[in-house]
Design a protein around this motif. Structure first.
Motif, PDB file in Angstrom:
ATOM      1  N   LEU A 248     -31.800 -20.251  -5.293  1.00 18.50           N
ATOM      2  CA  LEU A 248     -30.498 -20.931  -5.205  1.00 18.50           C
ATOM      3  C   LEU A 248     -29.847 -21.073  -6.575  1.00 18.50           C
ATOM      4  O   LEU A 248     -28.653 -20.800  -6.744  1.00 18.50           O
ATOM      5  N   VAL A 249     -30.634 -21.494  -7.562  1.00 20.13           N
ATOM      6  CA  VAL A 249     -30.064 -21.695  -8.904  1.00 20.13           C
ATOM      7  C   VAL A 249     -29.667 -20.340  -9.500  1.00 20.13           C
ATOM      8  O   VAL A 249     -28.607 -20.199 -10.111  1.00 20.13           O
ATOM      9  N   THR A 250     -30.494 -19.338  -9.294  1.00 20.51           N
ATOM     10  CA  THR A 250     -30.187 -18.001  -9.818  1.00 20.51           C
ATOM     11  C   THR A 250     -28.899 -17.467  -9.210  1.00 20.51           C
ATOM     12  O   THR A 250     -28.000 -16.992  -9.911  1.00 20.51           O
ATOM     13  N   ARG A 251     -28.806 -17.558  -7.891  1.00 20.55           N
ATOM     14  CA  ARG A 251     -27.615 -17.059  -7.185  1.00 20.55           C
ATOM     15  C   ARG A 251     -26.343 -17.737  -7.689  1.00 20.55           C
ATOM     16  O   ARG A 251     -25.320 -17.112  -7.892  1.00 20.55           O
ATOM     17  N   ALA A 252     -26.457 -19.066  -7.898  1.00 18.34           N
ATOM     18  CA  ALA A 252     -25.269 -19.832  -8.295  1.00 18.34           C
ATOM     19  C   ALA A 252     -24.849 -19.540  -9.735  1.00 18.34           C
ATOM     20  O   ALA A 252     -23.661 -19.589 -10.049  1.00 18.34           O
ATOM     21  N   LEU A 253     -25.826 -19.263 -10.607  1.00 16.15           N
ATOM     22  CA  LEU A 253     -25.499 -19.143 -12.040  1.00 16.15           C
ATOM     23  C   LEU A 253     -25.454 -17.704 -12.545  1.00 16.15           C
ATOM     24  O   LEU A 253     -25.037 -17.457 -13.677  1.00 16.15           O
ATOM     25  N   LEU A 254     -25.863 -16.767 -11.718  1.00 21.47           N
ATOM     26  CA  LEU A 254     -25.868 -15.366 -12.147  1.00 21.47           C
ATOM     27  C   LEU A 254     -24.478 -14.871 -12.578  1.00 21.47           C
ATOM     28  O   LEU A 254     -24.366 -14.182 -13.613  1.00 21.47           O
ATOM     29  N   PRO A 255     -23.418 -15.214 -11.847  1.00 20.71           N
ATOM     30  CA  PRO A 255     -22.086 -14.752 -12.303  1.00 20.71           C
ATOM     31  C   PRO A 255     -21.780 -15.236 -13.720  1.00 20.71           C
ATOM     32  O   PRO A 255     -21.190 -14.491 -14.513  1.00 20.71           O
ATOM     33  N   ALA A 256     -22.185 -16.446 -14.049  1.00 16.63           N
ATOM     34  CA  ALA A 256     -21.923 -16.979 -15.396  1.00 16.63           C
ATOM     35  C   ALA A 256     -22.778 -16.252 -16.439  1.00 16.63           C
ATOM     36  O   ALA A 256     -22.324 -16.006 -17.567  1.00 16.63           O
ATOM     37  N   LEU A 257     -24.010 -15.904 -16.069  1.00 13.90           N
ATOM     38  CA  LEU A 257     -24.862 -15.147 -16.997  1.00 13.90           C
ATOM     39  C   LEU A 257     -24.256 -13.769 -17.261  1.00 13.90           C
ATOM     40  O   LEU A 257     -24.237 -13.293 -18.407  1.00 13.90           O
ATOM     41  N   VAL A 258     -23.769 -13.134 -16.218  1.00 18.09           N
ATOM     42  CA  VAL A 258     -23.132 -11.811 -16.377  1.00 18.09           C
ATOM     43  C   VAL A 258     -21.879 -11.959 -17.221  1.00 18.09           C
ATOM     44  O   VAL A 258     -21.630 -11.171 -18.152  1.00 18.09           O
ATOM     45  N   ALA A 259     -21.095 -13.011 -16.939  1.00 19.38           N
ATOM     46  CA  ALA A 259     -19.818 -13.201 -17.642  1.00 19.38           C
ATOM     47  C   ALA A 259     -20.014 -13.407 -19.138  1.00 19.38           C
ATOM     48  O   ALA A 259     -19.125 -13.099 -19.933  1.00 19.38           O
ATOM     49  N   SER A 260     -21.170 -13.926 -19.526  1.00 22.73           N
ATOM     50  CA  SER A 260     -21.414 -14.162 -20.960  1.00 22.73           C
ATOM     51  C   SER A 260     -21.502 -12.840 -21.722  1.00 22.73           C
ATOM     52  O   SER A 260     -21.343 -12.803 -22.941  1.00 22.73           O
ATOM     53  N   GLY A 261     -21.802 -11.775 -20.996  1.00 19.41           N
ATOM     54  CA  GLY A 261     -21.936 -10.464 -21.635  1.00 19.41           C
ATOM     55  C   GLY A 261     -23.283 -10.260 -22.303  1.00 19.41           C
ATOM     56  O   GLY A 261     -23.590  -9.165 -22.777  1.00 19.41           O
ATOM     57  N   ALA A 262     -24.097 -11.326 -22.347  1.00 21.77           N
ATOM     58  CA  ALA A 262     -25.422 -11.243 -22.984  1.00 21.77           C
ATOM     59  C   ALA A 262     -26.299 -12.364 -22.415  1.00 21.77           C
ATOM     60  O   ALA A 262     -26.724 -13.267 -23.124  1.00 21.77           O
ATOM     61  N   GLY A 263     -26.555 -12.285 -21.110  1.00 24.43           N
ATOM     62  CA  GLY A 263     -27.296 -13.356 -20.441  1.00 24.43           C
ATOM     63  C   GLY A 263     -28.803 -13.134 -20.472  1.00 24.43           C
ATOM     64  O   GLY A 263     -29.288 -12.018 -20.640  1.00 24.43           O
ATOM     65  N   THR A 264     -29.529 -14.228 -20.312  1.00 22.38           N
ATOM     66  CA  THR A 264     -30.992 -14.153 -20.191  1.00 22.38           C
ATOM     67  C   THR A 264     -31.432 -15.071 -19.053  1.00 22.38           C
ATOM     68  O   THR A 264     -31.040 -16.243 -18.998  1.00 22.38           O
ATOM     69  N   LEU A 265     -32.233 -14.512 -18.157  1.00 22.85           N
ATOM     70  CA  LEU A 265     -32.755 -15.271 -17.017  1.00 22.85           C
ATOM     71  C   LEU A 265     -34.263 -15.312 -17.153  1.00 22.85           C
ATOM     72  O   LEU A 265     -34.915 -14.264 -17.251  1.00 22.85           O
ATOM     73  N   LEU A 266     -34.777 -16.513 -17.181  1.00 23.69           N
ATOM     74  CA  LEU A 266     -36.197 -16.659 -17.442  1.00 23.69           C
ATOM     75  C   LEU A 266     -36.841 -17.518 -16.352  1.00 23.69           C
ATOM     76  O   LEU A 266     -36.463 -18.678 -16.174  1.00 23.69           O
ATOM     77  N   ASN A 267     -37.758 -16.938 -15.586  1.00 24.92           N
ATOM     78  CA  ASN A 267     -38.421 -17.674 -14.509  1.00 24.92           C
ATOM     79  C   ASN A 267     -39.821 -18.097 -14.927  1.00 24.92           C
ATOM     80  O   ASN A 267     -40.572 -17.301 -15.493  1.00 24.92           O
ATOM     81  N   LEU A 268     -40.159 -19.347 -14.617  1.00 26.06           N
ATOM     82  CA  LEU A 268     -41.516 -19.818 -14.859  1.00 26.06           C
ATOM     83  C   LEU A 268     -42.386 -19.436 -13.673  1.00 26.06           C
ATOM     84  O   LEU A 268     -42.263 -19.997 -12.586  1.00 26.06           O
ATOM     85  N   GLY A 269     -43.243 -18.443 -13.901  1.00 26.22           N
ATOM     86  CA  GLY A 269     -44.241 -18.089 -12.908  1.00 26.22           C
ATOM     87  C   GLY A 269     -45.515 -18.825 -13.242  1.00 26.22           C
ATOM     88  O   GLY A 269     -45.494 -19.996 -13.643  1.00 26.22           O
ATOM     89  N   SER A 270     -46.617 -18.129 -13.105  1.00 23.79           N
ATOM     90  CA  SER A 270     -47.925 -18.732 -13.387  1.00 23.79           C
ATOM     91  C   SER A 270     -48.949 -17.603 -13.347  1.00 23.79           C
ATOM     92  O   SER A 270     -48.706 -16.570 -12.706  1.00 23.79           O
ATOM     93  N   ILE A 271     -50.104 -17.834 -13.962  1.00 29.50           N
ATOM     94  CA  ILE A 271     -51.171 -16.863 -13.748  1.00 29.50           C
ATOM     95  C   ILE A 271     -51.543 -16.836 -12.256  1.00 29.50           C
ATOM     96  O   ILE A 271     -52.037 -15.833 -11.755  1.00 29.50           O
TER      97      ILE A 271
END
Ligand code: 8X3
Length: 245
Positions: A108-131
């Motif tokens: 949900l958060v990714t979907r909502a904020l992805l357009p803004a990350l793209v619009a920045s022209g230099a976005g970074t998306l970082l997900n906390l996974g786990s071992i």
């Protein structure tokens, strides 16, 4: 000033990451359900507190409104584990809750904020996974399943965003001693939570992960760190931990 959103900023890795990114020059939107935790944090680092349950679509839409049209960095950190039941006796409601917060919340958060990350022209998306998202362990159950979901989603996103100006990274921590992760996992049972770290000389702390996140986020934009796995020296695998005494 570059901008960052950190979810789950009320404690542990999220709070440490908000501080670390702020020190690195980001304006940080500190996102969590508990307003009373994020307001002092945001005041401390000159950021913005945004009260938001990442599993609630309308609250996530309001978050996107607050962030505005451009965003440089999104750290999807909100998540957690419930219990260590074996699969055969697991409570489906625990699994639903873990899938909801770790996977659907990240979606949900990714979907909502992805357009803004793209619009920045230099976005970074970082997900906390786990071992836990890479190697199953006995009692890992729904948490192992959910974090495998996060790992899969992260890889899928990288494929789908190929050609767009957004880097996609998974950070996969092993044993990190935070104020709440194990306490939440064991419904507030402090003895059980402490036993996770018993005899382990030096588990990682939230600042170790925050450091790594800030390093990844501040590499030159053409450098995409796909996956970073961090474990304490005493942990060779999720199920192989050296304990003293
Ligand atoms: C936390 C690591 O080993 O408790 O994501 O699953 S573990």
């Amino acid at each position: 000033m570059p901008t960052a959103v950190v979810t789950g900023a009320s404690s542990g890795i999220g709070a440490a990451t908000a501080r670390s990114l702020s020190a690195a020059g980001f304006h940080v939107f500190c996102v969590a359900r508990r307003t009373e935790r994020i307001e002092p944090l945001a005041a401390e680092i000159g950021g913005t507190a945004v009260t938001c349950d990442v599993t609630d679509e309308s609250q996530v839409a309001a978050l996107a409104e607050t962030v505005g049209p451009s965003l440089d960095l999104l750290v999807n950190n909100a998540g957690g584990a419930i219990g260590t039941d074996h699969v055969a006796v697991s409570d489906p409601d625990d699994w639903r809750r873990m899938y909801e917060v770790n996977v659907v919340g990240t979606l949900l958060v990714t979907r909502a904020l992805l357009p803004a990350l793209v619009a920045s022209g230099a976005g970074t998306l970082l997900n906390l996974g786990s071992i836990a998202g890479h190697t199953p362990y006995v009692g890992g159950g729904g948490y192992v399943a959910a974090k495998h979901g996060v790992a899969a989603m992260t890889e899928t996103l990288r494929l789908e965003l190929n050609g767009q100006p957004v880097r996609v990274t998974e950070i996969a921590p092993g044993m990190v001693r935070t104020d709440e992760f194990s306490l939440n996992r064991f419904s507030g049972d402090a003895d059980k939570a402490d036993s996770v770290y018993a005899g382990v000389r030096e588990p990682l702390v939230a600042e170790d992960i925050a450091d790594a996140i800030t390093w990844v986020a501040t590499r030159p934009q053409h450098v995409n760190v796909d996956l970073m796995v961090l474990k304490p020296l005493a942990q060779a695998a999720s199920w192989k931990v050296h304990r003293e005494g």
